[in-house]
Structure formats: structure tokens, C-alpha cells
Design a protein around this motif. Structure first.
Motif, PDB file in Angstrom:
ATOM      1  N   ALA A   1       0.840  -1.200   0.000  1.00 39.98           N
ATOM      2  CA  ALA A   1       0.000   0.000   0.000  1.00 39.98           C
ATOM      3  C   ALA A   1       0.876   1.252   0.000  1.00 39.98           C
ATOM      4  N   PRO A   2       0.481   2.289  -0.737  1.00 36.26           N
ATOM      5  CA  PRO A   2       1.285   3.522  -0.811  1.00 36.26           C
ATOM      6  C   PRO A   2       1.101   4.380   0.443  1.00 36.26           C
ATOM      7  N   ILE A   3       1.476   3.777   1.589  1.00 38.72           N
ATOM      8  CA  ILE A   3       1.308   4.411   2.897  1.00 38.72           C
ATOM      9  C   ILE A   3       2.649   4.267   3.612  1.00 38.72           C
ATOM     10  N   GLU A   4       3.467   5.299   3.538  1.00 45.61           N
ATOM     11  CA  GLU A   4       4.857   5.161   3.974  1.00 45.61           C
ATOM     12  C   GLU A   4       5.330   6.231   4.943  1.00 45.61           C
ATOM     13  N   THR A   5       4.770   7.449   4.841  1.00 42.47           N
ATOM     14  CA  THR A   5       5.308   8.567   5.613  1.00 42.47           C
ATOM     15  C   THR A   5       4.597   8.664   6.955  1.00 42.47           C
ATOM     16  N   GLU A   6       5.195   8.084   7.990  1.00 41.11           N
ATOM     17  CA  GLU A   6       4.587   8.091   9.313  1.00 41.11           C
ATOM     18  C   GLU A   6       4.817   9.433   9.996  1.00 41.11           C
ATOM     19  N   VAL A   7       3.790   9.910  10.700  1.00 39.81           N
ATOM     20  CA  VAL A   7       3.893  11.198  11.389  1.00 39.81           C
ATOM     21  C   VAL A   7       4.765  11.048  12.632  1.00 39.81           C
ATOM     22  N   HIS A   8       5.754  11.942  12.762  1.00 34.74           N
ATOM     23  CA  HIS A   8       6.602  11.929  13.957  1.00 34.74           C
ATOM     24  C   HIS A   8       6.687  13.297  14.636  1.00 34.74           C
ATOM     25  N   GLU A   9       6.100  14.318  13.991  1.00 34.10           N
ATOM     26  CA  GLU A   9       6.096  15.644  14.608  1.00 34.10           C
ATOM     27  C   GLU A   9       4.728  16.293  14.363  1.00 34.10           C
ATOM     28  N   ASP A  10       4.125  16.811  15.421  1.00 31.50           N
ATOM     29  CA  ASP A  10       2.758  17.313  15.398  1.00 31.50           C
ATOM     30  C   ASP A  10       2.754  18.732  15.954  1.00 31.50           C
ATOM     31  N   ASN A  11       2.493  19.737  15.101  1.00 29.69           N
ATOM     32  CA  ASN A  11       2.531  21.137  15.537  1.00 29.69           C
ATOM     33  C   ASN A  11       1.157  21.786  15.379  1.00 29.69           C
ATOM     34  N   PHE A  12       0.842  22.670  16.319  1.00 31.88           N
ATOM     35  CA  PHE A  12      -0.427  23.387  16.254  1.00 31.88           C
ATOM     36  C   PHE A  12      -0.171  24.849  16.610  1.00 31.88           C
ATOM     37  N   TYR A  13      -0.574  25.764  15.721  1.00 31.81           N
ATOM     38  CA  TYR A  13      -0.320  27.187  15.931  1.00 31.81           C
ATOM     39  C   TYR A  13      -1.611  27.994  15.790  1.00 31.81           C
ATOM     40  N   VAL A  14      -1.692  29.072  16.551  1.00 30.11           N
ATOM     41  CA  VAL A  14      -2.679  30.110  16.310  1.00 30.11           C
ATOM     42  C   VAL A  14      -1.931  31.284  15.697  1.00 30.11           C
ATOM     43  N   LEU A  15      -2.358  31.714  14.504  1.00 28.53           N
ATOM     44  CA  LEU A  15      -1.636  32.752  13.766  1.00 28.53           C
ATOM     45  C   LEU A  15      -2.232  34.130  14.021  1.00 28.53           C
ATOM     46  N   GLY A  16      -1.340  35.137  14.064  1.00 21.94           N
ATOM     47  CA  GLY A  16      -1.727  36.530  13.961  1.00 21.94           C
ATOM     48  C   GLY A  16      -1.229  37.044  12.625  1.00 21.94           C
ATOM     49  N   PRO A  17      -1.460  38.325  12.301  1.00 21.15           N
ATOM     50  CA  PRO A  17      -1.054  38.835  10.988  1.00 21.15           C
ATOM     51  C   PRO A  17       0.441  38.682  10.694  1.00 21.15           C
ATOM     52  N   HIS A  18       1.274  38.776  11.712  1.00 17.05           N
ATOM     53  CA  HIS A  18       2.722  38.740  11.466  1.00 17.05           C
ATOM     54  C   HIS A  18       3.454  37.681  12.281  1.00 17.05           C
ATOM     55  N   GLY A  19       2.789  37.135  13.297  1.00 15.78           N
ATOM     56  CA  GLY A  19       3.460  36.165  14.158  1.00 15.78           C
ATOM     57  C   GLY A  19       2.581  34.958  14.420  1.00 15.78           C
TER      58      GLY A  19
ATOM     59  N   ALA B   1      12.497  20.226   3.422  1.00 13.43           N
ATOM     60  CA  ALA B   1      11.570  19.105   3.541  1.00 13.43           C
ATOM     61  C   ALA B   1      11.777  18.373   4.865  1.00 13.43           C
ATOM     62  N   LYS B   2      10.675  18.092   5.556  1.00 17.32           N
ATOM     63  CA  LYS B   2      10.712  17.375   6.830  1.00 17.32           C
ATOM     64  C   LYS B   2       9.636  16.290   6.808  1.00 17.32           C
ATOM     65  N   PRO B   3       9.868  15.199   6.047  1.00 15.85           N
ATOM     66  CA  PRO B   3       8.845  14.160   5.929  1.00 15.85           C
ATOM     67  C   PRO B   3       8.366  13.692   7.300  1.00 15.85           C
ATOM     68  N   GLY B   4       7.035  13.575   7.415  1.00 14.65           N
ATOM     69  CA  GLY B   4       6.460  13.140   8.677  1.00 14.65           C
ATOM     70  C   GLY B   4       6.059  14.266   9.604  1.00 14.65           C
ATOM     71  N   THR B   5       6.233  15.516   9.163  1.00 16.31           N
ATOM     72  CA  THR B   5       5.862  16.666   9.985  1.00 16.31           C
ATOM     73  C   THR B   5       4.456  17.145   9.624  1.00 16.31           C
ATOM     74  N   VAL B   6       3.638  17.325  10.640  1.00 12.50           N
ATOM     75  CA  VAL B   6       2.253  17.776  10.476  1.00 12.50           C
ATOM     76  C   VAL B   6       2.084  19.101  11.209  1.00 12.50           C
ATOM     77  N   THR B   7       1.544  20.099  10.520  1.00 11.26           N
ATOM     78  CA  THR B   7       1.280  21.399  11.138  1.00 11.26           C
ATOM     79  C   THR B   7      -0.159  21.806  10.845  1.00 11.26           C
ATOM     80  N   HIS B   8      -0.867  22.244  11.880  1.00 12.59           N
ATOM     81  CA  HIS B   8      -2.205  22.807  11.723  1.00 12.59           C
ATOM     82  C   HIS B   8      -2.218  24.219  12.297  1.00 12.59           C
ATOM     83  N   THR B   9      -2.969  25.108  11.662  1.00  9.00           N
ATOM     84  CA  THR B   9      -3.089  26.469  12.179  1.00  9.00           C
ATOM     85  C   THR B   9      -4.554  26.904  12.215  1.00  9.00           C
TER      86      THR B   9
END
Length: 548
Positions: free
Chosen positions: A74-92, A224-232
Motif C-alpha cells: 500500500a502507498p502508505i509510507e510517511t509516518e507522522v513523527h512531529e505534530d505542531n499546532f499554531y494560532v496565527l496573527g497577521p505577522h506572528g 523538507a521534513k517528511p512526517g511533519t504535520v502542522t495545523h493552524t
């Protein structure tokens, strides 16, 4: 066209849609009984052509369907190893730590995938089991006998723009089954017909939706940082709309950049596509993308109503699977696992009924399994996050919704009960007189792009001589009602530039460029007058996503 004579073919089960739910159902049926005749119909030019998803895959559905999927390639290879969550402002930005979040929010042990490629692989597994798969076969009608669904009409081609048969007209076929599985994805035209005809939403909350837009970027290898997940969350939407972004690092120096806007926004001047383009200029994102290139673009509506919005899922002879029923877990931003589990449950219910000599009845045990089994257990604890966000905003949602999820995670009980959604997304749209237009920066052609340029990267195509598949109930409404009252928001909510208001000597004119359509269904959902009905164009038309 009701007089048209068509050939028919008989099967045990007819499946509409080659996404994860339909393919899982097909595979499971054949696993249970190889003698069952199973046909799967897909409107895209190939399996995967119309699949668009984030996607971080929870493999629980696949583990149940094909436990040795790794060994089978199965084409399922890139396991998540880093999980980031940010709240964004206009510049930061502000990092939200992972520790306050309930365990269900963790992406560790999940996989970053192209669901289009996963579906292509699932189709190979299905064909190896002798499932008949027909891509390029749009299902344009349901076939009824009395109150029962007995099949679909598929493959009608060659209609002229006025709806009459052209010189190359093919009437299509009736494909009949003992049971029909509707697995079209979000806001499918056949599912919409069933929900309306049988009043399946009665006693349930209205379905809620988001518009998800996605680009695939190739970035410099050193970034590139395979396996890195970021949500904002937060900027650029602010108080204008709910939503957020995802940035997933796949292998091969590719990064999947997506942006979701909840479609219950009020300001009709909001332009979801331009919010996405503006987002990429945030320093956190721009730094990642600079020096890279966008290689694909697409868009798709997402079902966001959660557990309380799941309609009744069964009618005599047919069932709703996956996103046709709305099984996405909103805070987890995941639905593929539930889609697969629903396909498995539908297959097991139908196979058991056929083994008992039944056909065409209502398989209520399927719905019980969805609501009370693994899918229900996934969706019930998070059911209040979306309505809290809609009613109170981002920060209360993080606090109150987080509290509710934590208690539910620990005890199985939601202290906040079950919040209601109330209005549909169309009814949530405010009047233009109550809002100010939003000034969006012009795309720079490097990080941000105009709509028509980006639509070319969806590789969408429609035969121009066919009837327009975006049908207006009343052709006068866009100019007579929507323009004066809502500044005709179709010009902005469509992520593909399908709808325009042209200034002519005779006055404003509403134009539909259906050739641009990427089949996201946003117009069918968000039009404040509910005047647009999305129907299937002829088979094979639409986007041709390579690996979304």
C-alpha cells in the motif's frame, strides 16, 4: 429523456463511487463471498481522479479490511513523527502545546498519504477479487420500483447543450442490484435525492460543511521534513469565518498545503480562495514555500456536521456510505477511516441479507453498526466542537470544546450534552448591506495565484457541447435576488471561477463557466437562495487529480 430505452445488467450489489467507502465495501463483499457479483461505478476518468483529501490517515479502517496492507505494498509510507499546532496573527504565531489536547487529537502513528493513490491501490485489490470497476461512468439517475431503489442509470453520453441527444448519443445502461450503495462523497447528487425523497434528515441536525482547498508544492530538499504535520487557526480568517490550515510534509520533497473555510460564514463578501492565497504569505508559511513551486491544485467540500448531523442512512434497497452520510471527525480532520469502516459495515449487512435470500429491504443493522460501533465511538466525543466554534468563536471552542472532549475521552460522557447547529450554511449567509467588502491583495504569481491560473493545475476538463451540469431552478434569481441582496456571493465562494457577473449594455448578466468546475459542490451548499443544483456531467469529465 424518461422514454429512453436502455439495456440493463443485474448484480448482487451496485456501488456508486470509487472513494475509500465504496472500494472498501466492494473488497469486503468479495472477501465474505467471492461468488457475489459486485460492480463499482466511478464518474472520474480513473479511480483517484476525483479524490481530494488532506490527508493524515488513521489506518484503523484499513487494518480491519486488509490487515497485511504493508506487505501488499500500500502507498502508505510517511509516518507522522512531529505534530505542531499554531494560532496565527497577521505577522506572528503562538504555538499551542500538545499536552493539553486529548489523546484523540494526536497524529503520531498516523500516515501522511495521497488518498488518490491509496484509492488506486484499493482498486487493484478489488479487481484482484474480481470486482467489476467502471471508471468514466457517471450515475445520473436512481432507478425505483415502487418505494424501493433497484439500481442506477450510468454512462449516458453525447447530449447536446439543450439536453437533446446528439449524433454520438449513448443512452447509458441501467445497472440493477439487490442492494445499491451510495458512496459518492460529500453532497453527491444521488444522496441528495435520497435524503430529500425519504426525508432522511428528519429528527437530525442539518449537515454543515467546509470548503477545503489544497495545493501540492515541491520545495527545496533542505526544507523538507517528511512526517511533519502542522495545523493552524486564526489569521487570516479572524472573526470573519471559522477554519484553518494544514501543512503536511510528504516524501519526495513534497508538502501538502491546505486551507479550510467553514461555509457557515455570514459576510457574503468573504472570498475563501483569496483567504487561502493570503494565508501563504504569512511568514511561517512563506519561509517554507519560497524557492518551491506549486504542482497541483484542487478543492472539495467537507462534511462537518458530525454525529448529530448524520441522516438516516438506509432506505429500501439502498444505503448511504462514507461522506454521503457525513462521517468526518472535525477536530481530528479525519474521515477516511470512518468511510472505510462504513463500507465494511455496509458490505457485511448486505452479504448477510443476500445469504438469507433477501433483497431490496432496509438494512437497519448497518445503521446501528455505524451509530453504535467504532464510527459512533469516534464521532460522539467530539460532537460539540463544531457548534461551539460556530456559536462562540475560536477561543471558547478551544477551551470549552477541549474540556468537553477531555471528559468524554476519559468517561464516555459529554458534560455539555449535544449542542445543535441550527441553520444550514446557506441560511447563515448575511445580507450585503450589513457588511463591508474585503480588500484582498493581488496574487504575486510566486506564492499566491489567481483562480484561473490555479484551476489549470487541477487538470479539469468538460466537454463543452453537453448540457450545463450546474442547473438553476430559476434563471432570474442570481441577478434579481442574489446580486442586490447578497452581492451575488457565487462570484467568490466558488474556488474555480465558475460563476461570474458580467456588465453588459443591457445590465448585469450571470454567467456559468461550467468547464472550470472541480466538483467541490460548494455552490449547491452555500447559495443563499438554494437555487443551484449540482448534477453529474458526462462520465470522465471534471478534475484529473494526479495524487491528491
Amino acid at each position: 429523456m424518461s422514454e429512453t430505452t436502455r439495456e440493463s445488467m443485474e448484480y448482487d450489489v451496485v456501488i456508486v463511487g470509487g472513494g475509500p467507502s465504496g472500494l472498501s465495501a466492494a473488497i469486503r463483499l468479495k472477501q465474505i463471498n467471492p461468488e457475489l457479483s459486485v460492480v463499482l461505478l466511478e464518474k472520474g476518468s480513473e479511480i483517484g481522479a476525483h479524490i481530494l483529501s488532506g490527508a493524515v490517515l488513521d489506518t484503523s479502517g484499513l487494518d480491519k479490511l486488509i490487515p497485511d496492507w504493508k506487505e501488499k505494498g500500500a502507498p502508505i509510507e510517511t509516518e507522522v513523527h512531529e505534530d505542531n499546532f499554531y494560532v496565527l496573527g497577521p505577522h506572528g504565531h503562538m504555538r499551542v502545546p500538545n499536552w493539553p489536547m486529548p489523546p484523540l487529537m494526536s497524529n503520531h502513528g498516523k500516515y501522511i498519504v495521497s488518498m488518490g493513490n491509496v484509492c488506486r491501490w484499493l482498486a487493484e485489490q478489488a479487481e484482484a477479487l474480481e470486482v467489476e470497476i467502471f471508471p468514466g461512468m457517471a450515475c445520473s439517475q436512481l432507478v425505483y420500483e415502487g418505494d424501493r431503489v433497484v439500481g442506477v442509470v450510468a454512462g449516458e453520453m453525447g447530449l447536446e447543450a439543450d439536453g437533446t441527444p446528439g449524433p454520438g448519443y449513448e443512452p447509458g445502461m441501467e445497472l440493477r442490484g439487490k442492494y445499491v450503495f451510495i458512496a459518492e462523497g460529500v453532497r453527491g447528487s444521488l444522496a441528495k435525492e435520497l435524503i430529500g425523497k425519504y426525508d432522511l434528515s428528519k429528527g437530525h441536525e442539518p449537515q454543515k460543511f467546509g470548503l477545503g482547498m489544497k495545493e501540492i508544492w515541491e520545495i527545496p530538499a533542505e526544507k523538507a521534513k517528511p512526517g511533519t504535520v502542522t495545523h493552524t487557526m486564526g489569521w487570516p480568517l479572524g472573526s470573519n469565518a471559522g477554519g484553518g490550515s494544514f501543512i503536511y510534509h510528504l516524501g519526495g520533497n513534497q508538502v501538502l498545503v491546505g486551507f479550510v473555510v467553514h461555509l457557515n460564514y455570514k459576510n457574503p463578501y468573504l472570498y475563501p480562495y483569496m483567504e487561502f492565497q493570503r494565508f501563504k504569505h504569512h511568514p511561517l508559511v512563506a519561509e517554507l514555500l519560497e524557492g518551491g513551486k506549486r504542482v497541483a491544485y484542487g478543492a472539495r467540500a467537507i462534511s462537518e456536521g458530525g454525529f448529530q448531523s448524520i441522516p438516516k442512512m438506509t432506505v429500501p434497497g439502498a444505503m448511504l456510505l462514507g461522506c454521503s452520510a457525513g462521517l468526518v471527525n472535525v477536530p481530528r480532520i479525519k474521515g477516511n477511516h470512518n468511510a472505510m469502516l462504513s463500507g465494511i459495515a455496509a458490505a457485511e449487512a448486505a452479504a448477510a441479507a443476500i445469504a438469507e435470500g433477501r433483497e431490496g429491504d432496509e438494512l437497519t443493522n448497518y445503521e446501528a453498526e455505524v451509530r453504535d460501533g467504532a464510527i459512533g465511538k469516534d464521532l460522539k466525543p467530539v460532537r460539540n466542537v463544531k457548534p461551539i466554534w460556530s456559536k462562540l468563536g475560536l477561543w471558547p471552542s478551544l477551551a470549552l470544546g477541549g474540556f468537553d472532549m477531555w471528559v468524554a475521552n476519559l468517561t464516555g460522557w459529554n458534560p455539555l450534552g449535544t449542542w445543535k447547529h441550527g441553520k444550514t450554511d446557506a441560511a447563515s449567509t448575511g445580507k450585503a448591506a450589513d457588511y463591508q467588502p474585503i480588500d484582498y491583495p493581488k496574487p504575486d504569481g510566486k506564492l499566491s495565484f489567481d483562480r484561473l491560473t490555479n484551476v489549470a493545475f487541477s487538470f479539469t476538463n468538460h466537454e463543452e457541447s453537453q448540457p450545463c451540469h450546474l442547473r438553476l431552478k430559476d434563471a432570474s434569481v442570481p441577478i434579481r435576488v442574489n446580486l442586490p441582496e447578497y452581492a451575488e456571493p457565487a462570484q467568490r465562494y466558488c474556488p474555480a471561477g465558475v460563476y461570474e457577473v458580467l456588465e453588459t449594455p443591457e445590465g448585469p448578466k450571470f454567467q456559468i463557466n461550467f468547464q472550470n468546475c472541480v466538483h467541490c459542490k460548494t455552490c449547491d451548499i452555500k447559495d443563499p437562495s438554494q437555487n443551484i443544483n449540482w448534477t453529474t456531467p458526462q462520465g470522465g469529465d471534471g478534475p484529473n487529480y494526479p495524487n491528491m
